[in-house]
Enzyme design. Structure first.
Site, mmCIF file in Angstrom:
data_model
loop_
_atom_site.group_PDB
_atom_site.id
_atom_site.type_symbol
_atom_site.label_atom_id
_atom_site.label_comp_id
_atom_site.label_asym_id
_atom_site.label_seq_id
_atom_site.Cartn_x
_atom_site.Cartn_y
_atom_site.Cartn_z
ATOM 1 N N ALA A 1 0.858 -1.187 0.000
ATOM 2 C CA ALA A 1 0.000 0.000 0.000
ATOM 3 C C ALA A 1 0.894 1.238 0.000
ATOM 4 C CB ALA A 1 -0.919 0.003 1.220
ATOM 5 N N GLU B 1 5.286 11.182 -1.092
ATOM 6 C CA GLU B 1 4.128 12.092 -1.202
ATOM 7 C C GLU B 1 3.453 11.953 -2.566
ATOM 8 O OE1 GLU B 1 3.676 12.991 1.572
ATOM 9 O OE2 GLU B 1 5.587 13.404 2.532
ATOM 10 N N THR C 1 4.081 9.365 -6.206
ATOM 11 C CA THR C 1 5.056 9.316 -7.295
ATOM 12 C C THR C 1 4.635 10.269 -8.411
ATOM 13 O OG1 THR C 1 3.904 7.557 -8.475
ATOM 14 C CG2 THR C 1 5.505 6.880 -6.797
#
Length: 384
Positions: A129, A364, A366
Site C-alpha cells: 500500500a 508524497e 510518485t
C-alpha cells in the site's frame, strides 16, 4: 500571504545563518556517519524549527502556506536531511492533528511536537500500500472501548527515533477503499509497537527511515484522531495536500544550490585551455537549470498564496509536487554532467545532492500518480 514582512525576514535571516554556519559545514560528516549531531538538533529546537506550521496557540510559529514555502526553499539549500529531522513535526506528523485532532489531543501533543521534545512520524505506507494507500492491510479490531492493532508499516521517515506515531489502520471489517480507515495516535512504549533498525538508503543519510511493527497493540478509542472512527483516510489526504506544497518548496532549494555550484564549477574547471563556462553547451545546462528553478519557485508560491486565500488547490498541489520534483531531478543530473567524472565519485556536492533528491519523485505520491490525478481532474473540470 506574508503577515509581517519585517518579522518574517528576520526569521529567514536567523535561519539562513544557522544553515550556512552550522549545517552546511558538516554536510559531508552527516552523509558519511548517517547521523545529525545532537547539538545541532538541539539548536533546531532552540530556533523553533520543529513548530513552524503548528499554530501559535500550541507553541508553534503558525506560518502561513506561503511563509512555510519560503522557509522550505531556504532550509533545503543545505543537505535535505537537516530539514527531514524537524520537518515531520512541522509537516505531516502534526498536520493531521492540526486539521482533525480533538482539543484534548491538540493540547496534549502539539506543544510537545512544536518544541521538538517529541518526534512524530506518519505511518501510512505498507509493502502493498504505497501509491494505492487505500490498500493497507493493517487492522484495528474493536474490543469494547479499545482497539487491537496489527500490521506492518514501511519506509516511514523518523520511525526509528519517533516518540509519537500516527498509524492508519482499517477499523471497519469488510470495508474497502478509503472507507473504514481510522488514524490512531500511539506513543512509543505501547506494548506491541516496535521499530526495527533504520534502513540503509541511497541518499538523505542522517534521516532515519524504517518500519513500524504493530503486534496486537492495544489502544483506547480516544486515540483515534478527531475521535471519529473511519475518517482516517480523509485526515491523511488533508495532511498530504498541504505537504505536497511543502515538498515542492523542498525541491526548489536543492536546485538553487546546485545552479550556484554548477556555475562555480564551470568557471573553475578548465578544458581545451579555457574554463568550460565558455562552451555554449555548458551554458545551456546552466541556463535550463536556472529556468527550472524560477518556474518551480513561481508555481509553488502562486499555489501557496491560493491556499492561503482559501481556494481549493488539490490539483495545483499535485502540479507543484510533480513539476518541482522532476525539475530538481533534471538540475541534479545536469550538475553531475558539469562536474564530469568528479561528479560521479563520492565526496562532492553534485554526487551527494544527486542521491538525496532522487527520493523527491517517489514520496508524497510518485510522479506517475500525480500525472494521473492531474489528468483526471483536468478532464472532470471540463465536464462540470
Amino acid at each position: 500571504m506574508i503577515r509581517d514582512p519585517q518579522t518574517f525576514e528576520a526569521l529567514l535571516a536567523e535561519l539562513r545563518s544557522f544553515l550556512r554556519n552550522e549545517c552546511q559545514p558538516i554536510e559531508v560528516q552527516v552523509d558519511e556517519q548517517d547521523l545529525i549531531p545532537e547539538p545541532v538538533v538541539q539548536r533546531m529546537r532552540e530556533l523553533g524549527l520543529f513548530g513552524h506550521s503548528i499554530p501559535a496557540a500550541y507553541g508553534g510559529a503558525g506560518l502561513t502556506t506561503e511563509e512555510l514555502a519560503l522557509v522550505n526553499i531556504e532550509v533545503s539549500q543545505v543537505a535535505t536531511t537537516f530539514r527531514a529531522r524537524f520537518g515531520g513535526n512541522t509537516g505531516i506528523a502534526s498536520e493531521s492533528l492540526v486539521v482533525d485532532g480533538t482539543e484534548a489531543q491538540k493540547d496534549k501533543y502539539l506543544p510537545l511536537l512544536a518544541s521538538g521534545e517529541v518526534t512524530g512520524c506518519f505511518a501510512l505506507t505498507e509493502p502493498e500500500a504505497g501509491s494505492d494507500a487505500t490498500a493497507l492491510r493493517t487492522t484495528a479490531v474493536r474490543d469494547g472501548e479499545h482497539f487491537v492493532i496489527s500490521g506492518r508499516k514501511c519506509f516511514i521517515t523518523n520511525a526509528p527515533i519517533a516518540n509519537l506515531f500516527t498509524v492508519f489502520a482499517r477499523s471497519e471489517p469488510g470495508s474497502k477503499g478509503a472507507n473504514g480507515i481510522s488514524a490512531f495516535l500511539i506513543e512509543r512504549g505501547t506494548p506491541g509497537l516496535s521499530t526495527p533498525p533504520a534502513m540503509r538508503k541511497m541518499g538523505q543519510h542522517g534521516s532515519p527511515v524504517g518500519e513500524v511493527v504493530l503486534d496486537q497493540v492495544r489502544v483506547h478509542e480516544s486515540a483515534i484522531v478527531g475521535g471519529l472512527e473511519g475518517k482516517g483516510f480523509r485526515t491523511a489526504m488533508r495532511a498530504l495536500n498541504k505537504q505536497r506544497i511543502n515538498l515542492a518548496g523542498l525541491c526548489v532549494g536543492p536546485a538553487i544550490r546546485l545552479v550556484q555550484e554548477m556555475a562555480l564549477q564551470a568557471q573553475r574547471r578548465q578544458q581545451f585551455g579555457q574554463p568550460i563556462s565558455e562552451f555554449q553547451l555548458v551554458q545551456q545546462l546552466i541556463a535550463e537549470s536556472n529556468t527550472d528553478v524560477h518556474a518551480a519557485r513561481a508555481l509553488v508560491l502562486e499555489t501557496a498564496r491560493k491556499r492561503d486565500d482559501g481556494q481549493d488547490v488539490t490539483m495545483e498541489a499535485s502540479m507543484c509536487k510533480l513539476f518541482a520534483s522532476e525539475a530538481c531531478g533534471r538540475v541534479a543530473d545536469r550538475a553531475v554532467q558539469i562536474f564530469g567524472g568528479s561528479g560521479y565519485v563520492a565526496g562532492n556536492v553534485a554526487e551527494r545532492f544527486y542521491r538525496d533528491v532522487r527520493l523527491f519523485r517517489l514520496y508524497e505520491g510518485t510522479s506517475q500518480v500525480h500525472i494521473t490525478n492531474i489528468a483526471k481532474r483536468t478532464m472532470a473540470a471540463l465536464s462540470a
